[in-house]
Scaffold this active site. Structure first.
Site, mmCIF file in Angstrom:
data_model
loop_
_atom_site.group_PDB
_atom_site.id
_atom_site.type_symbol
_atom_site.label_atom_id
_atom_site.label_comp_id
_atom_site.label_asym_id
_atom_site.label_seq_id
_atom_site.Cartn_x
_atom_site.Cartn_y
_atom_site.Cartn_z
ATOM 1 N N LEU A 1 -21.136 1.046 -3.450
ATOM 2 C CA LEU A 1 -22.146 1.153 -2.392
ATOM 3 C C LEU A 1 -21.908 2.369 -1.495
ATOM 4 O O LEU A 1 -22.403 2.426 -0.377
ATOM 5 C CB LEU A 1 -22.149 -0.130 -1.554
ATOM 6 C CG LEU A 1 -22.529 -1.383 -2.338
ATOM 7 C CD1 LEU A 1 -22.216 -2.644 -1.531
ATOM 8 C CD2 LEU A 1 -24.007 -1.352 -2.722
ATOM 9 N N GLY B 1 -23.003 5.324 -2.176
ATOM 10 C CA GLY B 1 -24.116 6.256 -2.323
ATOM 11 C C GLY B 1 -23.879 7.323 -3.351
ATOM 12 O O GLY B 1 -24.722 8.204 -3.563
ATOM 13 N N SER C 1 -13.412 -4.791 0.928
ATOM 14 C CA SER C 1 -14.288 -4.121 -0.038
ATOM 15 C C SER C 1 -15.768 -4.314 0.259
ATOM 16 O O SER C 1 -16.552 -4.639 -0.635
ATOM 17 C CB SER C 1 -13.971 -4.589 -1.467
ATOM 18 O OG SER C 1 -14.443 -3.661 -2.416
ATOM 19 N N PRO C 2 -16.204 -4.107 1.497
ATOM 20 C CA PRO C 2 -17.631 -4.241 1.807
ATOM 21 C C PRO C 2 -18.494 -3.188 1.109
ATOM 22 O O PRO C 2 -19.710 -3.369 1.002
ATOM 23 C CB PRO C 2 -17.674 -4.086 3.327
ATOM 24 C CG PRO C 2 -16.481 -3.253 3.642
ATOM 25 C CD PRO C 2 -15.420 -3.707 2.682
ATOM 26 N N LEU C 3 -17.870 -2.106 0.630
ATOM 27 C CA LEU C 3 -18.608 -1.100 -0.146
ATOM 28 C C LEU C 3 -18.385 -1.292 -1.644
ATOM 29 O O LEU C 3 -18.704 -0.406 -2.447
ATOM 30 C CB LEU C 3 -18.185 0.315 0.278
ATOM 31 C CG LEU C 3 -18.467 0.675 1.739
ATOM 32 C CD1 LEU C 3 -18.061 2.113 2.020
ATOM 33 C CD2 LEU C 3 -19.929 0.462 2.094
ATOM 34 N N ALA C 4 -17.864 -2.462 -2.007
ATOM 35 C CA ALA C 4 -17.703 -2.841 -3.411
ATOM 36 C C ALA C 4 -16.897 -1.816 -4.198
ATOM 37 O O ALA C 4 -17.254 -1.451 -5.322
ATOM 38 C CB ALA C 4 -19.067 -3.071 -4.061
ATOM 39 N N GLY C 5 -15.818 -1.342 -3.612
ATOM 40 C CA GLY C 5 -14.938 -0.415 -4.325
ATOM 41 C C GLY C 5 -15.601 0.894 -4.710
ATOM 42 O O GLY C 5 -15.272 1.489 -5.730
ATOM 43 N N GLY C 6 -16.552 1.361 -3.899
ATOM 44 C CA GLY C 6 -17.223 2.628 -4.162
ATOM 45 C C GLY C 6 -18.630 2.492 -4.708
ATOM 46 O O GLY C 6 -19.411 3.451 -4.667
ATOM 47 N N TYR D 1 0.829 -1.197 0.000
ATOM 48 C CA TYR D 1 0.000 0.000 0.000
ATOM 49 C C TYR D 1 0.873 1.259 0.000
ATOM 50 O O TYR D 1 1.618 1.516 0.951
ATOM 51 C CB TYR D 1 -0.942 0.035 1.208
ATOM 52 C CG TYR D 1 -1.978 -1.066 1.240
ATOM 53 C CD1 TYR D 1 -2.287 -1.807 0.104
ATOM 54 C CD2 TYR D 1 -2.663 -1.369 2.416
ATOM 55 C CE1 TYR D 1 -3.234 -2.814 0.137
ATOM 56 C CE2 TYR D 1 -3.625 -2.374 2.456
ATOM 57 C CZ TYR D 1 -3.896 -3.100 1.312
ATOM 58 O OH TYR D 1 -4.842 -4.099 1.350
#
Length: 348
Positions: free
Chosen positions: A213, A215, A206-211, A55
């Site tokens: 989710l 919003g 990636s629980p927000l699917a890479g952006g 990273y």
């Protein structure tokens, strides 16, 4: 904040893990600001931090090390190895030679004498699993790491690693780190049951699917243009948001429906997404990866949310259990699938 046991280790970790991928040149280059985000997360009850040597070329580890100085005993510190760290042929992978060298470098950057969880970032088909587990076992015995884990391993590789550890008397992987979200549920069919079988913890990335989710997407969007897309060479590219790809169009349609479910439940889409991931009984923690303090605040607001069965049933009707709307979201494809020559017998 909820706390759960990491697999069979007995170590208690928060249900949200602070992911540090966006600290440094890939996301937030302000070291003081990024360190403040870490300290805010710790104050909110997060005790698990995940980073990786790759990273921002090690910069993320440096930032994390500065941020936890004086609070090291309060943190379950995780980092990863195997991704390329330079142009050299042996500056990557899961060989004994590289694992030992990379671990020493991570310890220096993190400013600590031990790593709580040292994970193999991706499978290395060129290194025998016994060699990899042997090197990690030696690091445990030397006190350099406490536990070893895997990241984005296929179910068959997870099983092979467990068998190898048992038969060769090696330290075993105590957890797996797979991609998991409302839009990428493929691991429900195989990875998660396999982890439950071997009592492994699961840290979902990636629980927000890479952006997807976050919003920010709208039905008429052609491409989500983000800071991450422009600056981060690791994993996320413009094709991740290319609506010419059928899987991405299916994801966008699903996001519209999921946003409606969230609104009717009195939640933001982010809250719905994170609560969904931590609801699965096999998941130990969801890895949140804020770039700013505001993003952290919005994600932490989901820490204690429990989704009602009726909401989960509605989600299942939008994205079926065990389904990846875009097959590319599995995170890792075996080399044999990418190289046709490995699937065809040579002509005689």
């Amino acid at each position: 904040m909820q706390y759960r046991t990491l697999g069979s280790t007995g170590v208690q970790v928060s249900s949200f893990c602070l992911g540090a991928m966006m600290f440094g040149q890939w996301g937030n280059p302000d070291h003081d600001d990024a360190a403040a985000i870490v300290r805010t997360a710790l104050d909110a009850g997060v005790n698990l931090i995940d980073t990786a040597d790759v990273y921002s070329g090690g910069e993320s580890e440096v930032i994390v090390g500065k941020a936890i100085a004086g609070r090291r005993d309060d943190v379950v510190l995780a980092t990863k190895v195997s991704s390329p760290m330079g142009p050299g042929r042996n500056e990557r992978g899961a060989s004994r030679r590289w694992i030992v060298k990379a671990c020493e470098a991570s310890l220096r950057r993190l400013g600590t004498d031990h790593i709580d969880l040292y994970q193999v970032h991706r499978p290395d088909p060129t290194a025998d699993l016994d060699e990899t587990l042997g090197a990690l076992s030696d690091l445990v015995r030397a006190g350099k790491i406490r536990y070893a884990g895997s990241s984005t391993f296929a179910p068959s590789a997870i099983v092979r690693a467990q068998w190898t550890a048992e038969r060769r008397q090696r330290e075993r992987f105590v957890c797996e780190q797979p991609p998991y979200s409302l839009l990428a549920r493929g691991i429900e069919a195989d990875v998660l049951p396999t982890c439950e079988t071997y009592r492994m913890g699961v840290l979902a990335w990636s629980p927000l699917a890479g952006g997807w989710l976050s919003g920010r997407l709208h039905q008429d969007a052609a491409v989500l243009s983000s800071h991450r897309t422009r600056t981060m060479p690791f994993r996320t590219t413009l094709s991740h948001y290319d609506l010419g790809i059928p899987g991405n169009r299916a994801k966008l349609d699903a996001v519209t429906e999921l946003a409606g479910i969230a609104a009717e439940a009195g939640l933001t889409l982010i809250q719905l997404a994170l609560a969904f991931v931590t609801t699965h009984p096999a998941v130990t923690a969801a890895i949140i990866g804020p770039r700013t303090a505001a993003q952290l605040e919005g994600q932490l607001s989901a820490a204690d949310i429990v989704l009602e069965p009726a909401v989960l049933d509605r989600i299942d009707r939008v994205v079926a259990p065990g389904t990846d709307l875009n097959p590319e979201d599995t995170g890792y494809a075996a080399d044999i699938l990418a190289d046709p020559r490995r699937r065809r017998r040579a002509a005689v």
